[in-house]
Motif scaffolding. Structure first.
Motif, PDB file in Angstrom:
ATOM      1  N   GLY A 198      57.631 -20.815 -43.977  1.00 11.47           N
ATOM      2  CA  GLY A 198      56.441 -21.067 -44.786  1.00 11.47           C
ATOM      3  C   GLY A 198      56.292 -22.528 -45.166  1.00 11.47           C
ATOM      4  O   GLY A 198      55.674 -22.849 -46.180  1.00 11.47           O
ATOM      5  N   THR A 200      54.633 -25.046 -43.581  1.00 14.75           N
ATOM      6  CA  THR A 200      53.267 -25.557 -43.440  1.00 14.75           C
ATOM      7  C   THR A 200      52.370 -25.096 -44.583  1.00 14.75           C
ATOM      8  O   THR A 200      51.633 -25.893 -45.173  1.00 14.75           O
ATOM      9  CB  THR A 200      52.663 -25.112 -42.092  1.00 14.75           C
ATOM     10  OG1 THR A 200      53.514 -25.536 -41.032  1.00 14.75           O
ATOM     11  CG2 THR A 200      51.283 -25.716 -41.894  1.00 14.75           C
ATOM     12  N   THR A 201      52.427 -23.810 -44.907  1.00 15.29           N
ATOM     13  CA  THR A 201      51.602 -23.290 -45.996  1.00 15.29           C
ATOM     14  C   THR A 201      52.011 -23.891 -47.340  1.00 15.29           C
ATOM     15  O   THR A 201      51.159 -24.156 -48.188  1.00 15.29           O
ATOM     16  CB  THR A 201      51.697 -21.759 -46.077  1.00 15.29           C
ATOM     17  OG1 THR A 201      53.076 -21.378 -46.213  1.00 15.29           O
ATOM     18  CG2 THR A 201      51.142 -21.111 -44.833  1.00 15.29           C
ATOM     19  N   SER A 202      53.309 -24.123 -47.525  1.00  7.25           N
ATOM     20  CA  SER A 202      53.786 -24.729 -48.776  1.00  7.25           C
ATOM     21  C   SER A 202      53.246 -26.149 -48.927  1.00  7.25           C
ATOM     22  O   SER A 202      52.882 -26.569 -50.027  1.00  7.25           O
ATOM     23  CB  SER A 202      55.315 -24.736 -48.816  1.00  7.25           C
ATOM     24  OG  SER A 202      55.824 -23.423 -48.853  1.00  7.25           O
ATOM     25  N   GLY A 204      50.431 -27.291 -47.652  1.00  6.12           N
ATOM     26  CA  GLY A 204      49.012 -27.176 -47.993  1.00  6.12           C
ATOM     27  C   GLY A 204      48.792 -26.834 -49.453  1.00  6.12           C
ATOM     28  O   GLY A 204      47.936 -27.428 -50.127  1.00  6.12           O
ATOM     29  N   LYS A 205      49.578 -25.892 -49.972  1.00  7.22           N
ATOM     30  CA  LYS A 205      49.443 -25.493 -51.380  1.00  7.22           C
ATOM     31  C   LYS A 205      49.895 -26.603 -52.319  1.00  7.22           C
ATOM     32  O   LYS A 205      49.301 -26.813 -53.382  1.00  7.22           O
ATOM     33  CB  LYS A 205      50.258 -24.215 -51.634  1.00  7.22           C
ATOM     34  CG  LYS A 205      49.712 -22.998 -50.901  1.00  7.22           C
ATOM     35  CD  LYS A 205      50.633 -21.800 -51.069  1.00  7.22           C
ATOM     36  CE  LYS A 205      50.135 -20.594 -50.289  1.00  7.22           C
ATOM     37  NZ  LYS A 205      51.029 -19.423 -50.421  1.00  7.22           N
ATOM     38  N   GLN A 232      48.008 -26.209 -37.176  1.00  5.73           N
ATOM     39  CA  GLN A 232      48.147 -25.380 -38.374  1.00  5.73           C
ATOM     40  C   GLN A 232      48.109 -26.228 -39.641  1.00  5.73           C
ATOM     41  O   GLN A 232      47.453 -25.867 -40.623  1.00  5.73           O
ATOM     42  CB  GLN A 232      49.458 -24.592 -38.319  1.00  5.73           C
ATOM     43  CG  GLN A 232      49.463 -23.489 -37.277  1.00  5.73           C
ATOM     44  CD  GLN A 232      50.812 -22.808 -37.166  1.00  5.73           C
ATOM     45  OE1 GLN A 232      51.753 -23.152 -37.872  1.00  5.73           O
ATOM     46  NE2 GLN A 232      50.917 -21.843 -36.267  1.00  5.73           N
ATOM     47  N   TRP A 236      45.341 -26.361 -42.994  1.00  3.94           N
ATOM     48  CA  TRP A 236      45.704 -26.310 -44.417  1.00  3.94           C
ATOM     49  C   TRP A 236      45.260 -27.556 -45.179  1.00  3.94           C
ATOM     50  O   TRP A 236      44.879 -27.468 -46.345  1.00  3.94           O
ATOM     51  CB  TRP A 236      47.213 -26.093 -44.559  1.00  3.94           C
ATOM     52  CG  TRP A 236      47.584 -24.645 -44.457  1.00  3.94           C
ATOM     53  CD1 TRP A 236      48.017 -23.973 -43.355  1.00  3.94           C
ATOM     54  CD2 TRP A 236      47.528 -23.677 -45.495  1.00  3.94           C
ATOM     55  NE1 TRP A 236      48.233 -22.649 -43.639  1.00  3.94           N
ATOM     56  CE2 TRP A 236      47.944 -22.438 -44.955  1.00  3.94           C
ATOM     57  CE3 TRP A 236      47.169 -23.727 -46.837  1.00  3.94           C
ATOM     58  CZ2 TRP A 236      47.998 -21.276 -45.704  1.00  3.94           C
ATOM     59  CZ3 TRP A 236      47.226 -22.558 -47.589  1.00  3.94           C
ATOM     60  CH2 TRP A 236      47.641 -21.353 -47.026  1.00  3.94           C
ATOM     61  N   ARG A 239      41.648 -27.132 -45.992  1.00 10.00           N
ATOM     62  CA  ARG A 239      41.487 -26.206 -47.119  1.00 10.00           C
ATOM     63  C   ARG A 239      41.804 -26.888 -48.445  1.00 10.00           C
ATOM     64  O   ARG A 239      41.140 -26.635 -49.455  1.00 10.00           O
ATOM     65  CB  ARG A 239      42.400 -24.991 -46.940  1.00 10.00           C
ATOM     66  CG  ARG A 239      41.966 -24.044 -45.835  1.00 10.00           C
ATOM     67  CD  ARG A 239      42.912 -22.857 -45.735  1.00 10.00           C
ATOM     68  NE  ARG A 239      42.881 -22.054 -46.940  1.00 10.00           N
ATOM     69  CZ  ARG A 239      43.660 -20.986 -47.161  1.00 10.00           C
ATOM     70  NH1 ARG A 239      44.537 -20.619 -46.218  1.00 10.00           N
ATOM     71  NH2 ARG A 239      43.574 -20.304 -48.270  1.00 10.00           N
ATOM     72  N   THR A 339      59.871 -19.399 -50.924  1.00  9.56           N
ATOM     73  CA  THR A 339      58.632 -18.728 -50.542  1.00  9.56           C
ATOM     74  C   THR A 339      58.815 -17.224 -50.361  1.00  9.56           C
ATOM     75  O   THR A 339      59.938 -16.726 -50.309  1.00  9.56           O
ATOM     76  CB  THR A 339      58.094 -19.309 -49.216  1.00  9.56           C
ATOM     77  OG1 THR A 339      59.033 -19.012 -48.162  1.00  9.56           O
ATOM     78  CG2 THR A 339      57.906 -20.810 -49.310  1.00  9.56           C
ATOM     79  N   GLU A 368      49.513 -15.263 -51.135  1.00 11.91           N
ATOM     80  CA  GLU A 368      48.844 -15.950 -50.030  1.00 11.91           C
ATOM     81  C   GLU A 368      47.866 -17.019 -50.498  1.00 11.91           C
ATOM     82  O   GLU A 368      47.499 -17.905 -49.733  1.00 11.91           O
ATOM     83  CB  GLU A 368      48.076 -14.923 -49.176  1.00 11.91           C
ATOM     84  CG  GLU A 368      48.948 -13.857 -48.536  1.00 11.91           C
ATOM     85  CD  GLU A 368      49.785 -14.406 -47.394  1.00 11.91           C
ATOM     86  OE1 GLU A 368      49.383 -15.409 -46.786  1.00 11.91           O
ATOM     87  OE2 GLU A 368      50.843 -13.825 -47.115  1.00 11.91           O
ATOM     88  N   MET A 370      45.998 -20.207 -52.602  1.00 18.83           N
ATOM     89  CA  MET A 370      46.382 -21.591 -52.893  1.00 18.83           C
ATOM     90  C   MET A 370      47.153 -21.700 -54.210  1.00 18.83           C
ATOM     91  O   MET A 370      48.101 -22.472 -54.326  1.00 18.83           O
ATOM     92  CB  MET A 370      45.129 -22.479 -52.957  1.00 18.83           C
ATOM     93  CG  MET A 370      44.612 -22.918 -51.600  1.00 18.83           C
ATOM     94  SD  MET A 370      45.684 -24.160 -50.835  1.00 18.83           S
ATOM     95  CE  MET A 370      44.609 -24.762 -49.538  1.00 18.83           C
TER      96      MET A 370
END
Length: 390
Positions: A198, A200-202, A204-205, A232, A236, A239, A339, A368, A370
Motif C-alpha cells: 500500500g 503508492t496509496t499511502s 497519495g493520502k 498508479q 493518486w 486525486r 496499512t 480506502e 483519502m
C-alpha cells in the motif's frame, strides 16, 4: 363528332359539381367562424358579469401573537438533515472492528468468567495477547506490568483490570515525538516498503493530508522498476491535487530525485515525497539504491529535514516485523505507516513492532478513502480497539 362533344360535356359537368362543393364548404367555414366569434363574445360578457358580482376580499393583517405562533409552528417542523460524516475516531473504531473482535472480545469473555483477580486470570490474558500478534515479548511485558499495577492499586474488579490493561498498552505505544518534522523548505519524506503493502496509496493520502494543511507538495516517482508504478502514482497525485516529477520506466531513481529537488527549489515547494522501489528479495541492490538516493538528497539539500517512513501491511502479521528489521538495516527509519488495519484481525502487530524495533508508528490506514490515513494516537487507538474510552 358526336362522341367528342359528349366527352367534353361530361368533363364540364364534373368541374361544375366540384365548384359547387367548394362553395358549400366555404359557406360552412364562414358560418362556423361567425358562431365561434359569437360564442367567444358571450363567454367574455358572462365572465365580466361574474367578476363584477363577486365581493372584494379585504386583507386582514395578522397580529403579533399570530405571527409568533406561525413562526413557532414553522420552527417545529422537522428539517431533513444531511447524513452525518464519521469523524476520525469513528472511522478508526470502524476500521479496527476485526481486531477488536479478535482481541477485545476474548479479553472481555475472560474477565467476565473470572470472579476474582488471580494468577490464573493473568495467564489467560497473556495467552490471548500472544495469539493476537502482539508478540511474545510484548505480551509478557504487558502482563508483568498489569500484575504490578493490580497489586499496587489494589484492583479487585474485572472492569478495573480492563481499564488498567488499556492504560498499559497505550503507555507502551507512546512516543514523545510522533509527528512529522518538516521545518525546512523543502523538507523530504522518503517512503520505502516492499511491493503490495500500500505504498503508492499511502503516498497519495499523505500528499492529500499535507496539502490540506496548506503545504505545497511535490511527489517524485522514483520507483522506476515496477511495472505501472509511475502510472498508479500519477493517478493518486491527481486525486490529491499535487505535482509529480517522473521519468520513463527503467530510469535511474536518483536522477528522478535530483530533478524533483531542482523543481522544488525553483517552485518553492514545502514538502517533497519520494517513492522508492520495493525489491526486498534483492536486498543488496536495494541497499545500494537507497544509499544513492539519500546521498543525492543530502548533497542537494544540506541540512534539510528528512523523514524516512516504512510502509507495512498489517495483514501480514509477524512478517511485517521481519520486514521492518530488514529495512532498518538499510536506512535509519524515523517512523512507520501501518496499512490495511481495516481488513485484518492482526492489529495487535502495532504493539509488537513498537516492542521489537522501538520505531514510532506515525500513521495508520483504516480504509480506502483519502481521509482514512490517520496520524497515530496511542490513546485513541487503544480506545477504538477496546470500544470504550479510557
Amino acid at each position: 363528332m358526336a362522341i367528342k362533344w359528349f366527352n367534353w360535356g361530361k368533363k364540364k359537368t364534373e368541374a361544375e359539381k366540384e365548384a359547387a362543393q367548394n362553395e358549400i364548404l366555404e359557406q360552412n367555414i364562414e358560418q362556423e367562424s361567425e358562431d365561434f366569434a359569437t360564442y367567444f363574445e358571450q363567454a367574455q360578457e358572462e365572465l365580466a358579469k361574474k367578476e363584477a358580482e363577486e365581493p372584494e376580499v379585504e386583507e386582514i393583517p395578522l397580529s403579533n401573537e399570530e405571527i409568533e405562533t406561525f413562526s413557532e409552528e414553522q420552527a417545529e417542523e422537522p428539517e431533513e438533515k444531511p447524513e452525518k460524516k464519521q469523524n476520525l475516531f469513528e472511522r478508526l473504531k470502524s476500521g479496527l472492528k476485526k481486531t477488536r473482535d479478535s482481541i477485545t472480545t476474548k479479553i472481555d469473555q475472560i474477565l467476565t468468567s473470572f470472579g476474582k483477580v488471580d494468577e490464573e486470570l493473568f495467564e489467560e490474558l497473556e495467552e490471548v495477547l500472544i495469539t493476537s500478534d502482539i508478540g511474545i515479548n510484548a505480551s509478557l511485558n504487558i502482563i508483568s506490568e498489569l500484575r504490578e499495577k493490580v497489586k499496587r492499586e489494589k484492583i479487585t474488579e474485572a472492569s478495573q483490570v480492563r481499564k488498567a490493561l488499556m492504560e498499559i498498552i497505550a503507555d507502551s505505544l507512546t512516543f514523545e515525538n510522533v509527528g512529522l518534522k518538516l521545518d525546512t523548505r523543502p523538507s523530504v519524506i522518503v517512503v520505502i516498503g516492499v511491493n503490495g503493502v500500500g505504498k503508492t496509496t499511502s503516498i497519495g493520502k499523505l500528499a492529500h493530508m499535507l496539502k490540506k494543511q496548506g503545504k505545497k507538495v511535490t511527489v517524485a516517482a522514483a520507483d522506476t522498476f515496477r511495472a505501472a508504478a509511475i502510472d498508479q502514482l500519477e493517478i493518486w497525485t491527481k486525486r490529491a491535487g499535487v505535482e509529480i516529477i517522473k521519468h520513463s520506466e527503467g530510469a535511474d531513481p536518483s536522477a528522478v530525485i535530483f530533478d524533483a529537488i531542482q523543481h522544488c527549489k525553483s517552485k518553492g515547494t514545502d514538502v517533497l515525497i519520494c517513492d522508492t522501489a520495493g525489491r526486498l528479495h534483492t536486498k543488496k541492490n536495494l541497499m545500494e539504491e537507497l544509499k544513492k538516493v539519500f546521498r543525492v538528497i543530502q548533497r542537494e539539500l544540506p541540512g534539510a529535514d528528512i523523514e524516512t517512513l516504512l510502509v507495512l501491511d498489517a495483514t501480514t502479521g509477524q512478517n511485517a516485523v521481519q520486514q521492518a528489521k530488514t529495512f532498518s538495516e538499510v536506512s535509519q527509519l524515523t517512523g512507520l505507516i501501518l496499512t490495511k488495519l481495516d481488513g485484518t484481525a492482526k492489529g495487535g502487530i502495532v504493539v509488537s513492532i513498537k516492542s521489537e524495533l522501538n520505531v514510532p508508528v506515525k500513521f495508520i490506514g483504516v480504509g480506502e478513502q483519502m481521509e482514512d490515513l490517520q496520524p497515530f494516537n496511542p490513546e485513541k487507538f487503544v480506545e477504538a480497539l477496546f470500544g470504550t474510552e479510557m
